[in-house]
Design an enzyme around this catalytic site. Structure first.
Site, PDB file in Angstrom:
ATOM      1  CG  HIS A   1      -2.208  -0.910   1.068  1.00 46.26           C
ATOM      2  ND1 HIS A   1      -2.987  -0.140   0.797  1.00 46.26           N
ATOM      3  CD2 HIS A   1      -2.335  -1.915   0.495  1.00 46.26           C
ATOM      4  CE1 HIS A   1      -4.043  -0.937   0.797  1.00 46.26           C
ATOM      5  NE2 HIS A   1      -3.558  -2.675   0.887  1.00 46.26           N
ATOM      6  CE1 TYR A  17      -5.357   3.557   8.301  1.00 46.96           C
ATOM      7  CE2 TYR A  17      -5.975   3.551  10.419  1.00 46.96           C
ATOM      8  CZ  TYR A  17      -4.926   3.242   9.832  1.00 46.96           C
ATOM      9  OH  TYR A  17      -4.476   2.459   9.340  1.00 46.96           O
ATOM     10  CE1 TYR A  26      -1.702   3.631   8.849  1.00 47.37           C
ATOM     11  CE2 TYR A  26       0.047   2.256   7.895  1.00 47.37           C
ATOM     12  CZ  TYR A  26      -1.699   3.171   8.719  1.00 47.37           C
ATOM     13  OH  TYR A  26      -2.164   1.748   7.969  1.00 47.37           O
TER      14      TYR A  26
HETATM   15  C1  DHB Z   1      -5.589  -2.879  10.465  1.00 48.22           C
HETATM   16  C2  DHB Z   1      -5.269  -2.676  11.636  1.00 48.22           C
HETATM   17  C3  DHB Z   1      -5.196  -1.262  11.977  1.00 48.22           C
HETATM   18  O1  DHB Z   1      -5.348  -1.067  12.832  1.00 48.22           O
HETATM   19  C4  DHB Z   1      -4.814  -0.451  11.291  1.00 48.22           C
HETATM   20  O2  DHB Z   1      -4.542   0.879  11.651  1.00 48.22           O
HETATM   21  C5  DHB Z   1      -5.091  -1.349   9.222  1.00 48.22           C
HETATM   22  C6  DHB Z   1      -5.835  -1.894   9.047  1.00 48.22           C
HETATM   23  C7  DHB Z   1      -5.753  -4.344  10.121  1.00 48.22           C
HETATM   24  O3  DHB Z   1      -7.109  -5.233  10.657  1.00 48.22           O
HETATM   25  O4  DHB Z   1      -6.547  -4.638   8.755  1.00 48.22           O
END
Ligand code: DHB
Length: 396
Positions: free
Chosen positions: A78, A206, A389
């Site tokens: 990603h 998000y 991130y």
């Molecule tokens: C997933 C879980 C998370 O806490 C996140 O920030 C992004 C993806 C997941 O389980 O896919």
């Protein structure tokens, strides 16, 4: 005691999650022996649904150390995420901002790969043990346990690594007056689902809304992982599929965007808190991963942080066995905590920026939109998010 079978090893590892198994794997590659003990069965760990995002550094550790390249074949790269608020999506373009990516590859698969690799290499990993206790951590450490067949053992080791998760027994073996625990509680939890549906978007979304947070993640072409902010005391039995989808719609749909819905095949309430234990060491015991610290799930940092601990701990142990010097090992806690606190900040920030506390007043709501706008409208704001991130460069 008289009847205990004695095993000796160099490093006793409590916990066969990704952190414990990765440490055992790295040690084995350097010719250092370890024995791993784990309370759960291998099957139970393989079936637990966990988070799914790996930083590029975590991917490199898995691939370069020879665990598996399945993440590169079966995982999805990603290059960005979407922040969605006020009915609009805003892309954070990781590749363009910081030249990095993350991989969607669930923690459960990381465990499966590591467990298979340890088994293939003849690693000593004992699942399903009971009655564990730690002794003489400031002298010659010993771990007592009973194996899955009911045989009692005393495991003698130079060092003990406590990688046994957020309810760590290793952590509780540290006297209260020798540890400080920092804790922050949040007034919400996550309701997590797996649904049989096609992907709604190429990238993770998000979403912040006046009704609360939602996260649209993915697993396969036909199964999706999603979460919405809920009350920590929520009962999954009160949630029909209709009610679940109505909640998601109220948080992400709008301006032409519509989630793809389908049967919900798994639902769980995930409670979380921020916590750090410092120092991450007591005598010959070193804590790693959730045993030492937990973060809220927004941003999926838990596993990545655990793997960083293990890398730093391995460097300390390897240096000790190669040179007899304890300098790097003595620096373990400080080096690991450097990334732990940066990650605590990032996970707290993502969580507070995206979730809506119950009873938030109009000032709180408008300020939150101001914060989100200040991030997406500024290259510096987006770049901070992208760098954190995808994962900061390695530990000092
Ligand atoms: C997933 C879980 C998370 O806490 C996140 O920030 C992004 C993806 C997941 O389980 O896919």
């Amino acid at each position: 005691m008289a009847n205990r079978n004695v095993i000796t090893t160099q490093v006793a590892i409590m916990g066969a999650g990704p952190a414990g198994l990765m440490l055992s794997h790295l040690l084995a590659k350097a010719g250092i022996e370890s024995t791993v003990i784990e309370l759960r069965s291998r099957q139970e760990i393989s079936e637990t649904v966990r988070a799914g995002i790996l930083e590029h550094g975590s991917v490199n550790l898995l691939v370069d150390s020879g665990v598996s390249d399945r993440v590169l074949r079966d995982g999805d790269r990603h290059d960005g995420i979407e922040l969605r608020f006020d009915g609009e999506s805003h892309r954070i373009d990781f590749k363009e901002l910081v030249g990095e990516s993350v991989w969607l590859y669930p923690q459960t698969d990381v465990f499966i790969d590591l467990a298979a690799r340890r088994e293939a290499d003849g690693g000593d990993v004992r699942y399903g043990v009971t009655d564990t206790s730690l002794h003489d951590l400031e002298g010659t450490p010993k771990v007592w346990f009973t194996d899955a067949e009911g045989v009692e053992y005393e495991l003698q080791a130079d060092f003990v690594a406590g990688a046994d998760g957020s309810r760590s027994q290793a952590r509780s073996a540290i006297p209260e007056n020798r540890r400080h625990r920092f804790v922050h509680e949040y007034p919400f939890a996550w309701f997590g689902i797996l649904a049989e549906a096609p992907r709604s978007s190429d990238e993770l979304i998000y979403a912040n809304s006046a009704n609360g947070f939602a996260l649209i993640s993915q697993r396969t072409e036909t199964v999706q992982r999603m979460y919405f902010q809920c009350d920590p005391n929520e009962d999954v039995n009160n949630w029909s599929d209709d009610r679940i989808w109505e909640t998601f719609r109220g948080r992400v749909n709008g301006n032409g965007f519509e989630l793809k819905e389908g049967p919900v095949i798994d639902k769980t309430v995930l409670k979380f808190r921020s916590s750090v234990l410092a120092p991450m060491r007591h005598g010959k015991l070193f804590l790693a991963g959730d045993a030492a610290h937990t973060v809220p799930p927004t941003g999926a940092k838990g596993l990545n942080l655990a793997l960083n601990d293990v890398k730093v701990l391995f460097e300390g142990l390897d240096s000790f066995y190669q040179t007899g010097h304890t300098g790097l090992l003595d620096g373990y806690s400080d080096r690991a905590l450097d990334r732990v606190w940066k990650t605590q900040q990032f996970s707290y920030w993502m969580t507070s920026m995206l979730h809506t506390p119950a009873g938030a007043d109009d000032f709180a709501r408008a300020r939150q939109l101001g914060e989100l706008n200040s991030v997406v409208s500024s290259r510096h704001g987006r770049a901070y998010l992208a760098e954190a991130y995808t994962g900061w460069p390695g530990s000092r």
